[in-house]
Design an enzyme around this catalytic site. Structure first.
Site, PDB file in Angstrom:
ATOM      1  N   ASP A  16       0.862  -1.161   0.000  1.00 51.65           N
ATOM      2  CA  ASP A  16       0.000   0.000   0.000  1.00 51.65           C
ATOM      3  C   ASP A  16       0.919   1.239   0.000  1.00 51.65           C
ATOM      4  O   ASP A  16       2.135   1.131   0.080  1.00 51.65           O
ATOM      5  CB  ASP A  16      -0.953  -0.034   1.213  1.00 51.65           C
ATOM      6  CG  ASP A  16      -2.189   0.814   0.966  1.00 51.65           C
ATOM      7  OD1 ASP A  16      -3.214   0.576   1.619  1.00 51.65           O
ATOM      8  OD2 ASP A  16      -2.126   1.708   0.086  1.00 51.65           O
TER       9      ASP A  16
HETATM   10  C1  GLC Z   1      -4.385   4.162  -0.206  1.00 48.24           C
HETATM   11  C2  GLC Z   1      -5.273   3.012   0.198  1.00 48.24           C
HETATM   12  C3  GLC Z   1      -5.339   1.903  -0.819  1.00 48.24           C
HETATM   13  C4  GLC Z   1      -5.249   2.475  -2.220  1.00 48.24           C
HETATM   14  C5  GLC Z   1      -3.865   3.077  -2.374  1.00 48.24           C
HETATM   15  C6  GLC Z   1      -3.657   3.708  -3.753  1.00 48.24           C
HETATM   16  O1  GLC Z   1      -3.576   4.521   0.873  1.00 48.24           O
HETATM   17  O2  GLC Z   1      -5.003   2.420   1.461  1.00 48.24           O
HETATM   18  O3  GLC Z   1      -6.567   1.200  -0.611  1.00 48.24           O
HETATM   19  O4  GLC Z   1      -5.443   1.447  -3.181  1.00 48.24           O
HETATM   20  O5  GLC Z   1      -3.580   4.040  -1.370  1.00 48.24           O
HETATM   21  O6  GLC Z   1      -4.496   4.802  -3.910  1.00 48.24           O
END
Ligand code: GLC
Length: 744
Positions: free
Chosen positions: A293
């Site tokens: 993430d």
């Molecule tokens: C965010 C979220 C995740 C998302 C990622 C990209 O922090 O936790 O669910 O897919 O970043 O946007």
């Protein structure tokens, strides 16, 4: 053929081959069919270490901020081979230009992949996933994911960071809106349906995108419901309640997995070899690639398990993380870590192989622009069929929580007072994580009512979602007094749920509850429409409202869908995928709890209870009313004793005892009465959604087998145990009829 022609044809052949090599160095020459793995290996052999690390690096563009950092100069990152994937990058025009840089201005011309959080629609926005879960309709969930994929793929995207399959029993956590609620079985079925919808007939089809199962793992169980907080649970509890939806999504073929921010048993998921290798690879057989993430590698320094980002990168790579989202840790440190022997070339090559294999499967080496078709983009986005599907799925997601005095359905001739801060709202209707959706494309509830109403509609805002300004109450009260029936549209702002939005007070914000109380004092039927991203604590609304519709965030077609329900042209069929607590003090409150040694007994002091509240939620899991009524016959079984390889057929007759046709979600629960470890008092093991005409009776059959009764036993093996089981059938987790069976 004369000499000149031979020379000409030879030249053409060389030019052709050269063109082939310059356009795509890895296109299989005719007749020399190579497997994807062979093509990956031949490319890998040509790559420098930096180019390999570039493939392991994912950066955001500056088109969207879904995390704490934004990088400048991502086009130069592409040109220098420093990244092999981008996210928050969409539309044909934008992705075509970025892809051109990659396949024309880099040494090896390796195509990029583009990702985006297409969680509940790309441009046509569907109900938030928690709302869609309330439809208990797997075909609908697959359809909405498929349409999202069609639109996303038409706009240059290859990859969605969905489905989010985190089980959650705590509505203080704002990301409950993104999942399927509190139940493991329903969560598994929806995870499978959403992966099928996104990936369709397989990677490389231009009406499909790669799924990304997230957030692995147990992100939905943060202490205190506070986002990003610590997750502490036994391995048994994890495997019983939280792991299955990830496993189901992987079994359904999900191409990628995203690690979660939280630590798990003391180790951050992004550096957790037990999760990422032992379970994900060895037990579940996952073959795709793992992406972190947003900067979750870097954040392991804050977790305090590494002293610096370089060590964080080593921990992540050695644990099985293939791609670094936005952290630039692999980019900055992996070469040095390799030189120091802290990571191995094998690990790097394995990560790059997993990523390249998917790029080959997407067909991007044959045609890097295959997802960049402007005509398709124009044709697919917000198309009429997509809007119609959004309206249909939105209707199905609505849950009727209360309906007294037959307040609903509305008469189209009634004098209507439409009141509340969300009645004429369009910007919030798409909810959080709404990708390229826009409130400008939405139909407000007021507009939806006006499109169908024949009588007078008087709209008064009454108050805001937040704040204590009651100056609008007088006008609202007058409008209600002059009307036959009042529709009050209240709830949260879309920004109050989603990521980083945990709350300690999950009642109706501001003075909305007071407004409802004032309007109820007119004695007119008050119909409350709730728009929210999480279960709310609304005992006062339950007391003052004549009728209550839970409308979540329904997306682009909100107003039309809600009007269809309010006028009864669609009879509401939704059932809650998550319990609504009576108070925050009850949290976590969920249906599949354990019995305890002192189960609640109203006639005894010494039992598990609160002295200031019932144990039961205000509205339980699986609950939802209809404009008709259903009666259940006693369940029967074709045999009460069965052996391992046999099944038990559970039959139940359901009758529509009302005046209008309606759909009912018939739920099957099971309780293992004696286990080698404590077992829930009931667990959902099946459901069937059936349409019954007024007066119609249908006998439904559920099949239960030994495999449905398996659990993580005392010795941590997964299996069933002989003994007695209580089988329950009903239209809500708290309204069931029982029958006993036993497994030999
Ligand atoms: C965010 C979220 C995740 C998302 C990622 C990209 O922090 O936790 O669910 O897919 O970043 O946007």
């Amino acid at each position: 053929m004369n000499l000149r022609n031979k020379a000409l044809s030879a030249t053409l052949l060389l030019l052709g081959l050269a063109g082939c090599i310059t356009f795509s160095a890895y296109k299989t020459p005719k007749g020399a069919e190579k497997t994807i793995d062979q093509r990956v290996d031949s490319l890998l052999a040509k790559m420098t270490l930096q180019e390999k690390i570039g493939q392991m690096t994912l950066y955001t563009t500056d088109w969207g901020a879904t995390g704490p950092t934004i990088r400048e100069g991502y086009t130069n990152d592409i040109r220098s081979g420093a990244c092999g994937a981008l996210f928050n990058s969409h539309t044909v025009e934008f992705t075509r230009e970025l892809q051109r840089v990659a396949v024309e201005e880099t040494r090896l011309k390796i195509p990029l992949i583009f990702g985006y959080d297409v969680i509940h629609g790309y441009k046509t926005i569907f109900p938030i996933p928690l709302g869609e879960a309330a439809a208990w309709d797997l075909a609908a969930a697959e359809q909405s994911a498929h349409i999202a994929a069609v639109e996303a793929a038409a706009s240059g995207l290859h990859w969605t960071f969905a489905p989010m399959v985190d089980i959650c029993r705590d509505p203080r956590w704002g990301r409950v809106m993104e999942g399927a609620g509190e139940d493991t079985y329903l969560g598994c079925r929806l995870a499978e349906a959403r992966v099928r919808g996104f990936q369709g007939k397989g990677l490389g089809n231009t009406d499909a995108v790669m799924a990304c199962v997230k957030h692995y793992a147990a992100y939905g169980a943060p202490m205190g419901g506070r986002d990003y907080n610590t997750v502490e649970m036994s391995d048994r509890y994890f495997r019983e309640f939280y792991l299955p939806p990830y496993a189901a999504a992987i079994k359904a073929g999900a191409a990628t997995v995203m690690t979660s921010f939280n630590d798990f048993d003391g180790v951050p998921a992004t550096g957790n070899k037990y999760l990422l290798n032992d379970i994900l690879r060895d037990e579940l057989g996952f073959k795709g690639f793992v992406v972190t993430d947003y900067t979750s590698i870097n954040e392991m320094t804050s977790h305090g398990v590494v002293a610096n980002e370089k060590e964080a990168g080593e921990l992540a790579l050695n644990a099985g993380v293939d791609m670094d989202m936005q952290g630039a840790v692999y980019q900055r440190f992996t070469a040095e870590s390799l030189k120091e022997g802290k990571v191995s070339q094998k690990e790097i090559d394995t990560a790059v192989r997993r990523i390249l294999r998917i790029k080959f499967e997407l067909g991007l080496f044959e045609d890097p622009y295959k997802f960049c078709n402007a005509a398709r983009e124009k044709r697919e986005l917000l198309s009429k069929p997509h809007r119609e599907a959004a309206r249909d799925i939105a209707r199905k997601s609505v849950v009727l929580l209360k309906n007294e005095r037959e307040a609903l359905p509305l008469s189209k001739d009634a004098k209507l007072a439409v009141i509340g801060p969300l009645a004429d709202n369009t910007s919030d209707l798409i909810g959080p994580w709404s990708a390229a959706g826009s409130g400008d494309d939405c139909v407000s509830l007021l507009a939806g009512l006006k499109a169908q109403h024949k009588g007078k509609i008087n709209y008064v805002k009454g108050c805001d979602v937040e704040g204590d300004d009651r100056s609008g109450f007088t006008a609202a009260f007058s409008a209600a007094q002059a009307a036959d029936v009042v529709v009050v549209v209240v709830g949260e702002r879309a920004t109050m749920s989603g990521e980083a939005t945990s709350k300690v007070d999950i009642g109706l914000p501001g003075v909305q509850s007071l407004l409802i109380e004032k309007l109820a004092a007119t004695g007119k039927p008050v119909i409350v429409v709730l728009m929210n991203g999480r279960p709310l604590v609304i005992p006062e609304v339950d007391k003052n409202a004549t009728a209550i519709l839970e409308a979540w965030w329904l997306g682009t077609e909100t107003g039309n869908a809600l009007a269809d329900v309010l006028y009864g042209s669609y009879n509401p069929s939704g059932k809650l995928p998550m319990s609504f607590p009576r108070s925050v003090g009850q949290i976590p409150v969920f249906y599949n709890e354990k019995s305890t040694g002192r189960p609640f007994d109203p006639n005894s002091k010494w039992t598990s209870k609160y002295i200031d509240s019932p144990n039961t939620p205000l509205y339980p899991f699986g609950y939802g009313l209809s404009f008709t009524t259903f009666q259940y016959g006693a369940p029967t079984v074709h045999k009460t004793r069965f052996r391992k390889r046999e099944i038990v057929k559970v039959q139940v007759a359901v009758t529509n005892t009302g005046k209008v046709a309606g759909e009912e979600v018939v739920q099957l629960y099971v309780r293992d009465l004696v286990g080698s470890v404590t077992r829930p008092v009931k667990e959902l093991k099946g459901f069937q959604k059936v349409m019954l005409q007024a007066g119609e009776t249908r006998t439904l059959v559920f099949e239960l087998g030994e495999e449905d009764l398996r659990f993580y036993r005392f010795d941590s093996t997964f299996g069933s145990e002989p003994g007695e089981f209580d089988v329950m059938v009903g239209g809500s987790s708290d309204e069931v009829q029982h029958i006993r069976i036993s497994l030999d």
